[in-house]
Enzyme design. Structure first.
Site, short mmCIF file in Angstrom:
data_model
loop_
_atom_site.label_atom_id
_atom_site.label_comp_id
_atom_site.label_asym_id
_atom_site.label_seq_id
_atom_site.Cartn_x
_atom_site.Cartn_y
_atom_site.Cartn_z
N LYS A 50 0.84 -1.20 0.00
CA LYS A 50 0.00 0.00 0.00
C LYS A 50 0.87 1.24 0.00
CE LYS A 50 -3.91 -2.39 1.97
NZ LYS A 50 -4.63 -2.89 3.16
N GLN A 94 -5.47 -1.92 9.13
CA GLN A 94 -5.27 -3.23 8.52
C GLN A 94 -5.88 -4.33 9.39
OE1 GLN A 94 -4.00 -3.66 5.45
NE2 GLN A 94 -4.26 -5.87 5.59
N ASP A 117 -11.74 2.31 3.38
CA ASP A 117 -12.09 0.89 3.24
C ASP A 117 -13.61 0.71 3.07
OD1 ASP A 117 -10.12 -1.11 3.23
OD2 ASP A 117 -9.68 -0.83 5.36
N1 GUN Z 1 -7.24 -7.27 5.44
C1 GUN Z 1 -7.54 -8.04 4.38
N2 GUN Z 1 -8.19 -7.31 3.44
C2 GUN Z 1 -8.31 -6.07 3.93
C3 GUN Z 1 -8.89 -4.86 3.43
O1 GUN Z 1 -9.45 -4.78 2.34
N3 GUN Z 1 -8.79 -3.78 4.25
C4 GUN Z 1 -8.21 -3.84 5.46
N4 GUN Z 1 -8.19 -2.73 6.20
N5 GUN Z 1 -7.67 -4.93 5.95
C5 GUN Z 1 -7.73 -6.03 5.19
#
Ligand code: GUN
Length: 282
Positions: A50, A94, A117
């Protein structure tokens, strides 16, 4: 017949170029804050990706690494601070979180306008009402891929395997908004094969290698494999058996299909958050 492979890597690259161009039109550099609690190896890799995606597009990434034993109160204090900061446009926590931190509580603490998200109940509610503020990254990435390959869900049978908050449920809603007839399957679905065979568009997000066999796929269906599993050989694989390529018209590879699109959509949401923030503070 062999399915056309839907190239998520190429489409994500083009989405990123577009985001990068639009970032240059803003009066201030967009900023995404990413919070990682603990040292889950997969999460650490995702967070690293990211940060590098952000750098590629001219987005500033603030990387918060918190100890595994961080309390919920401490995480909430950080979220509160990031909510208040005018220079922070997007906040991402996350997942998964360590057991002492309640997912629901921290997700609800994020300012919905910074919730890139789209996990905050207000944003989930908006998706439900077909009036989204942010689109959830993975389902939005799938919709973009379908669009790119001219696959229109309108009037088609769409089957989603999996009912998670991150993929299955929002995926079903985006397909419904696009006028698909949507069925959601899960672990208690008695005859998964017969439901999957109905699908013109089959989306699998179960996390079980080999779950979707060729006999479960209607000839000519478009099959999207959202899962990222580690196979017995140690290689990455999805839910869909390789033989499905001889039955489907379109198929997403793993890796290189949905994964890169999820990452690209986070950048789209961060850009959108920054654009909204600029309108507010003008
Ligand atoms: N962990 C696995 N997929 C995701 C996601 O799309 N967003 C976040 N914040 N954590 C994750």
């Amino acid at each position: 017949m062999s399915a056309i492979m839907m190239d998520g890597k190429a489409l994500a690259a083009s989405v990123k170029r577009d985001v990068k161009e639009k970032v240059l039109t803003l009066t201030r550099q967009p900023t995404l804050a990413v919070i990682l609690v603990g040292d889950n190896p997969a999460s650490s890799i995702y967070v690293r990706y990211k940060a590098s995606d952000c750098a590629e597009c001219g987005i500033r990434c603030l990387d918060y690494r918190l100890r595994a034993d961080t309390s919920e109160t401490e995480v909430l204090a950080l979220v509160g601070e990031l909510n208040r900061r005018d220079d922070v446009d997007g906040i991402l926590i996350q997942l998964p979180l360590p057991p002492q931190i309640r997912e629901q509580v921290v997700q609800e603490a994020i300012n919905p306008g910074k919730d890139v998200d789209a996990f905050h109940p207000e944003n989930v509610g908006r998706i439900m009402q077909f009036a989204p503020r942010f689109l959830p990254c993975t389902p939005a990435g799938v919709m973009a891929l379908l669009r790119r390959y001219g696959i229109d869900p309108a009037g088609r049978e769409c089957v989603v395997v999996g009912r998670s908050n991150i993929v299955g449920k929002p995926m079903a809603l985006l397909l419904l908004q696009a006028h698909g007839t949507v069925t959601v399957c899960h672990t208690r679905t008695p005859d998964l094969a017969s439901v999957c065979r109905r699908a013109d568009i089959l989306i699998s997000a179960a996390g079980l290698p080999g779950l979707i066999r060729s006999d479960m796929v209607r000839r000519g269906a478009a099959v999207v494999d959202v899962a990222i599993n580690r196979g017995v050989d140690g290689k990455l694989c999805g839910d869909v058996d390789a033989a499905v390529a001889d039955k489907a018209s379109y198929l997403t590879p793993v890796p290189g299909g949905v994964g890169p699109m999820t990452r690209a959509m986070l950048l789209v949401n961060t850009l959108r958050a920054a654009q909204m923030q600029q309108l507010l503070t003008r």
